[in-house]
Design a protein around this motif. Structure first.
Motif, PDB file in Angstrom:
ATOM      1  N   ILE A  26       0.669  -1.161   0.321  1.00 23.42           N
ATOM      2  CA  ILE A  26      -0.048  -0.442  -0.474  1.00 23.42           C
ATOM      3  C   ILE A  26       1.259   0.710  -0.101  1.00 23.42           C
ATOM      4  O   ILE A  26       0.602   2.296  -0.703  1.00 23.42           O
ATOM      5  CB  ILE A  26      -0.905   0.365   1.353  1.00 23.42           C
ATOM      6  CG1 ILE A  26      -1.829  -1.054   1.127  1.00 23.42           C
ATOM      7  CG2 ILE A  26      -1.689   1.728   1.066  1.00 23.42           C
ATOM      8  CD1 ILE A  26      -2.947  -1.558   1.702  1.00 23.42           C
ATOM      9  N   MET A  27       1.843   0.754   0.710  1.00 20.90           N
ATOM     10  CA  MET A  27       3.348   2.478   0.662  1.00 20.90           C
ATOM     11  C   MET A  27       3.432   2.586  -0.575  1.00 20.90           C
ATOM     12  O   MET A  27       3.507   3.485  -1.257  1.00 20.90           O
ATOM     13  CB  MET A  27       3.800   2.172   1.991  1.00 20.90           C
ATOM     14  CG  MET A  27       3.414   2.387   3.414  1.00 20.90           C
ATOM     15  SD  MET A  27       4.873   2.658   4.019  1.00 20.90           S
ATOM     16  CE  MET A  27       5.324   1.343   4.398  1.00 20.90           C
ATOM     17  N   ILE A  28       4.311   0.933  -0.810  1.00 19.97           N
ATOM     18  CA  ILE A  28       4.879   1.610  -2.715  1.00 19.97           C
ATOM     19  C   ILE A  28       3.278   2.317  -3.475  1.00 19.97           C
ATOM     20  O   ILE A  28       3.922   2.600  -4.583  1.00 19.97           O
ATOM     21  CB  ILE A  28       5.414  -0.100  -2.992  1.00 19.97           C
ATOM     22  CG1 ILE A  28       6.591   0.132  -1.920  1.00 19.97           C
ATOM     23  CG2 ILE A  28       5.506   0.401  -4.356  1.00 19.97           C
ATOM     24  CD1 ILE A  28       7.481  -1.501  -2.476  1.00 19.97           C
ATOM     25  N   SER A  29       2.303   1.660  -3.340  1.00 19.25           N
ATOM     26  CA  SER A  29       1.432   2.395  -4.504  1.00 19.25           C
ATOM     27  C   SER A  29       1.148   3.826  -4.565  1.00 19.25           C
ATOM     28  O   SER A  29       0.558   4.482  -5.339  1.00 19.25           O
ATOM     29  CB  SER A  29       0.189   1.593  -4.511  1.00 19.25           C
ATOM     30  OG  SER A  29      -0.539   1.509  -3.619  1.00 19.25           O
ATOM     31  N   MET A  36       2.781   9.825  -9.942  1.00 24.36           N
ATOM     32  CA  MET A  36       1.907   9.632 -11.258  1.00 24.36           C
ATOM     33  C   MET A  36       1.081  11.348 -11.000  1.00 24.36           C
ATOM     34  O   MET A  36       0.631  11.678 -13.171  1.00 24.36           O
ATOM     35  CB  MET A  36       0.925   8.486 -11.487  1.00 24.36           C
ATOM     36  CG  MET A  36       0.261   8.258 -12.878  1.00 24.36           C
ATOM     37  SD  MET A  36       0.664   8.344 -13.990  1.00 24.36           S
ATOM     38  CE  MET A  36       0.322   6.424 -13.797  1.00 24.36           C
ATOM     39  N   ARG A  37       0.585  11.361 -10.463  1.00 22.35           N
ATOM     40  CA  ARG A  37      -0.141  12.360 -10.285  1.00 22.35           C
ATOM     41  C   ARG A  37       0.671  14.233 -10.549  1.00 22.35           C
ATOM     42  O   ARG A  37      -0.385  14.627 -11.606  1.00 22.35           O
ATOM     43  CB  ARG A  37      -1.031  12.786  -9.213  1.00 22.35           C
ATOM     44  CG  ARG A  37      -2.000  14.151  -8.853  1.00 22.35           C
ATOM     45  CD  ARG A  37      -2.772  14.159  -8.029  1.00 22.35           C
ATOM     46  NE  ARG A  37      -3.569  12.453  -7.009  1.00 22.35           N
ATOM     47  CZ  ARG A  37      -2.809  12.103  -6.076  1.00 22.35           C
ATOM     48  NH1 ARG A  37      -1.897  12.623  -4.857  1.00 22.35           N
ATOM     49  NH2 ARG A  37      -3.461  10.821  -5.470  1.00 22.35           N
ATOM     50  N   GLN A  38       1.607  14.120  -9.955  1.00 20.61           N
ATOM     51  CA  GLN A  38       2.778  15.258 -10.147  1.00 20.61           C
ATOM     52  C   GLN A  38       3.340  15.260 -11.126  1.00 20.61           C
ATOM     53  O   GLN A  38       3.407  16.337 -12.272  1.00 20.61           O
ATOM     54  CB  GLN A  38       3.446  15.059  -9.039  1.00 20.61           C
ATOM     55  CG  GLN A  38       4.627  16.052  -9.583  1.00 20.61           C
ATOM     56  CD  GLN A  38       5.814  15.788  -8.873  1.00 20.61           C
ATOM     57  OE1 GLN A  38       6.466  14.312  -8.113  1.00 20.61           O
ATOM     58  NE2 GLN A  38       6.422  16.785  -7.331  1.00 20.61           N
TER      59      GLN A  38
END
Length: 177
Positions: A26-29, A36-38
């Motif tokens: 979960i932390m990696i995702s 990705m958003r950035q």
């Protein structure tokens, strides 16, 4: 006879191991989604500024050369008004006719117009032939602006170019003759 009871350890993972593995996943995702958003935000900003970085300087170079060499100019509300010989306007004009004095004393003319001649809306260049009739749009200077308007303010020619993302660039230059 009693058989000894053998404790056998299962081949699966414990609840703690599964929880730890899921937490790391979960932390990696979450990190990947943030990156990705950035990146998408960066691309959006880059696309929004590409008009100012690529098209606006090119338009500036052309406009400075052609209008700077003109001996006189007139603004019209439309190409049809120019062709029909209607009165010129002073503001909010999408069409400018430029006159150039030739070395032999004659004049030639050309037209910059923000219009859609059937090939898409853009800023087009046209020549006026020796018979005085307006030719077809010879080439498009740019099809990216959403609007181009010419105006004469206090004797100074202004050209306002609106980009596809609402940005505006104002060119000021030649004195009205």
């Amino acid at each position: 006879m009693k058989l000894p009871i053998r404790k056998s350890r299962g081949r699966g993972y414990t609840l703690v191991e599964l929880t730890l593995a899921m937490s790391v996943g979960i932390m990696i995702s979450a990190i990947v989604m943030t990156l990705m958003r950035q990146q998408l935000n960066f691309l959006r900003i880059f696309r929004a500024q590409s008009f100012l970085v690529t098209e606006a300087p090119m338009l500036n170079n052309f406009v400075v050369k052609i209008i700077g060499n003109a001996d006189s100019f007139r603004l019209y509300a439309s190409v049809d008004d120019l062709v029909a010989g209607r009165a010129q306007v002073m503001t909010n004009a999408p069409v400018i006719m430029l006159r150039f004095k030739e070395p032999n004393g004659t004049f030639r003319a050309s037209v910059l117009s923000f219009e859609n001649p059937g090939t898409g809306t853009g800023l087009y260049y046209r020549m006026v032939n020796t018979a005085g009739t307006l030719g077809t749009a010879q080439w498009s200077l740019s099809k990216r602006p959403s609007n181009v308007r010419f105006a004469i303010e206090n004797g100074i020619l202004r050209m306002v170019v609106s980009g596809p993302n609402g940005e505006e660039v104002t060119y000021s230059g030649a004195v009205q003759l």
